[in-house]
Design a protein around this motif. Sequence first.
Motif, PDB file in Angstrom:
ATOM      1  N   PHE A  93      38.630  21.671 -52.636  1.00  0.00           N
ATOM      2  CA  PHE A  93      37.497  22.591 -52.609  1.00  0.00           C
ATOM      3  C   PHE A  93      36.448  22.101 -51.603  1.00  0.00           C
ATOM      4  CE2 PHE A  93      33.615  24.662 -53.912  1.00  0.00           C
ATOM      5  CZ  PHE A  93      34.031  25.895 -54.376  1.00  0.00           C
ATOM      6  N   ARG A  94      36.114  20.814 -51.674  1.00  0.00           N
ATOM      7  CA  ARG A  94      35.102  20.246 -50.774  1.00  0.00           C
ATOM      8  C   ARG A  94      35.532  20.342 -49.311  1.00  0.00           C
ATOM      9  NH1 ARG A  94      32.109  15.043 -52.607  1.00  0.00           N
ATOM     10  NH2 ARG A  94      32.012  16.535 -54.260  1.00  0.00           N
ATOM     11  N   LYS A  95      36.822  20.111 -49.050  1.00  0.00           N
ATOM     12  CA  LYS A  95      37.337  20.207 -47.679  1.00  0.00           C
ATOM     13  C   LYS A  95      37.204  21.625 -47.150  1.00  0.00           C
ATOM     14  CE  LYS A  95      41.332  18.601 -45.769  1.00  0.00           C
ATOM     15  NZ  LYS A  95      42.662  17.976 -45.748  1.00  0.00           N
ATOM     16  N   ARG A  96      37.514  22.614 -47.983  1.00  0.00           N
ATOM     17  CA  ARG A  96      37.505  24.003 -47.555  1.00  0.00           C
ATOM     18  C   ARG A  96      36.118  24.622 -47.535  1.00  0.00           C
ATOM     19  NH1 ARG A  96      42.751  25.084 -48.105  1.00  0.00           N
ATOM     20  NH2 ARG A  96      43.458  26.321 -46.402  1.00  0.00           N
ATOM     21  N   ARG A  98      33.136  22.874 -47.949  1.00  0.00           N
ATOM     22  CA  ARG A  98      32.134  21.921 -47.459  1.00  0.00           C
ATOM     23  C   ARG A  98      31.033  21.622 -48.470  1.00  0.00           C
ATOM     24  NH1 ARG A  98      34.629  20.859 -43.253  1.00  0.00           N
ATOM     25  NH2 ARG A  98      34.934  22.100 -41.398  1.00  0.00           N
ATOM     26  N   THR A  99      31.357  21.774 -49.744  1.00  0.00           N
ATOM     27  CA  THR A  99      30.451  21.387 -50.821  1.00  0.00           C
ATOM     28  C   THR A  99      31.294  21.190 -52.076  1.00  0.00           C
ATOM     29  OG1 THR A  99      28.396  21.951 -51.970  1.00  0.00           O
ATOM     30  CG2 THR A  99      29.896  23.765 -51.538  1.00  0.00           C
ATOM     31  N   SER A 100      30.751  20.489 -53.047  1.00  0.00           N
ATOM     32  CA  SER A 100      31.514  20.242 -54.277  1.00  0.00           C
ATOM     33  C   SER A 100      31.532  21.499 -55.146  1.00  0.00           C
ATOM     34  CB  SER A 100      30.877  19.092 -55.059  1.00  0.00           C
ATOM     35  OG  SER A 100      29.659  19.525 -55.636  1.00  0.00           O
ATOM     36  N   PRO A 101      32.487  21.600 -56.059  1.00  0.00           N
ATOM     37  CA  PRO A 101      32.493  22.743 -56.975  1.00  0.00           C
ATOM     38  C   PRO A 101      31.182  22.874 -57.762  1.00  0.00           C
ATOM     39  CG  PRO A 101      34.601  21.608 -57.083  1.00  0.00           C
ATOM     40  CD  PRO A 101      33.692  20.774 -56.235  1.00  0.00           C
ATOM     41  N   ALA A 102      30.642  21.752 -58.214  1.00  0.00           N
ATOM     42  CA  ALA A 102      29.390  21.783 -58.989  1.00  0.00           C
ATOM     43  C   ALA A 102      28.220  22.284 -58.140  1.00  0.00           C
ATOM     44  CB  ALA A 102      29.087  20.398 -59.561  1.00  0.00           C
ATOM     45  N   ALA A 103      28.141  21.812 -56.897  1.00  0.00           N
ATOM     46  CA  ALA A 103      27.055  22.247 -56.000  1.00  0.00           C
ATOM     47  C   ALA A 103      27.228  23.721 -55.664  1.00  0.00           C
ATOM     48  CB  ALA A 103      27.038  21.403 -54.735  1.00  0.00           C
ATOM     49  N   TYR A 104      28.470  24.161 -55.458  1.00  0.00           N
ATOM     50  CA  TYR A 104      28.745  25.567 -55.186  1.00  0.00           C
ATOM     51  C   TYR A 104      28.263  26.428 -56.358  1.00  0.00           C
ATOM     52  CZ  TYR A 104      31.197  29.872 -54.081  1.00  0.00           C
ATOM     53  OH  TYR A 104      31.492  31.178 -53.806  1.00  0.00           O
ATOM     54  N   ARG A 105      28.589  25.996 -57.556  1.00  0.00           N
ATOM     55  CA  ARG A 105      28.203  26.736 -58.759  1.00  0.00           C
ATOM     56  C   ARG A 105      26.680  26.852 -58.824  1.00  0.00           C
ATOM     57  NH1 ARG A 105      30.987  25.086 -64.034  1.00  0.00           N
ATOM     58  NH2 ARG A 105      31.996  27.113 -63.888  1.00  0.00           N
ATOM     59  N   LYS A 106      26.004  25.754 -58.592  1.00  0.00           N
ATOM     60  CA  LYS A 106      24.536  25.750 -58.676  1.00  0.00           C
ATOM     61  C   LYS A 106      23.931  26.733 -57.675  1.00  0.00           C
ATOM     62  CE  LYS A 106      22.872  21.567 -60.005  1.00  0.00           C
ATOM     63  NZ  LYS A 106      22.775  20.156 -59.632  1.00  0.00           N
ATOM     64  N   ARG A 107      24.482  26.755 -56.479  1.00  0.00           N
ATOM     65  CA  ARG A 107      23.946  27.597 -55.408  1.00  0.00           C
ATOM     66  C   ARG A 107      24.301  29.070 -55.580  1.00  0.00           C
ATOM     67  NH1 ARG A 107      26.222  25.608 -50.484  1.00  0.00           N
ATOM     68  NH2 ARG A 107      25.163  23.715 -51.012  1.00  0.00           N
ATOM     69  N   HIS A 108      25.402  29.372 -56.254  1.00  0.00           N
ATOM     70  CA  HIS A 108      25.898  30.753 -56.305  1.00  0.00           C
ATOM     71  C   HIS A 108      25.925  31.374 -57.708  1.00  0.00           C
ATOM     72  CE1 HIS A 108      27.502  29.277 -52.449  1.00  0.00           C
ATOM     73  NE2 HIS A 108      27.292  30.505 -52.048  1.00  0.00           N
ATOM     74  N   ARG A 109      25.175  30.822 -58.619  1.00  0.00           N
ATOM     75  CA  ARG A 109      25.180  31.392 -59.976  1.00  0.00           C
ATOM     76  C   ARG A 109      24.783  32.854 -59.940  1.00  0.00           C
ATOM     77  NH1 ARG A 109      28.049  30.396 -63.713  1.00  0.00           N
ATOM     78  NH2 ARG A 109      26.649  31.114 -65.305  1.00  0.00           N
ATOM     79  N   GLN A 110      25.512  33.687 -60.706  1.00  0.00           N
ATOM     80  CA  GLN A 110      25.191  35.131 -60.748  1.00  0.00           C
ATOM     81  C   GLN A 110      24.169  35.396 -61.826  1.00  0.00           C
ATOM     82  OE1 GLN A 110      29.105  36.814 -61.238  1.00  0.00           O
ATOM     83  NE2 GLN A 110      29.411  36.995 -59.029  1.00  0.00           N
TER      84      GLN A 110
END
Length: 110
Positions: A93-96, A98-110
Amino acid sequence: GVPYAELVRRVQTHIAEHATEIVDFEALSISLGLPYRTFRHVFGKETGTSPHQYQLEIRLARAKNLLRSTEMPVAEIAETLGFNSTWYFSHFFRKRVRTSPAAYRKRHRQ
């Protein structure tokens, strides 16, 4: 025979329906009556990617959706989507993305 574009669409559907499983692409190519090399070539020409990479892209899209729309733990998402380990999932996930799953979740919460 069936046009290659139609075969590839069928394979894409099959991959999507079995995205969380290990797909034996060699057996799949044989079931379509194509040598594996031809199958890979045709799939790559039609989609711009390998069958395995296509499957990983589907898993990645589903992971992003689950991270945005659920509270499911990252380990459970990894397992649900058929990744061997949470570490491998997070690394992929991080490679594709460019952020961790947890950071992605924090930034994109609906």
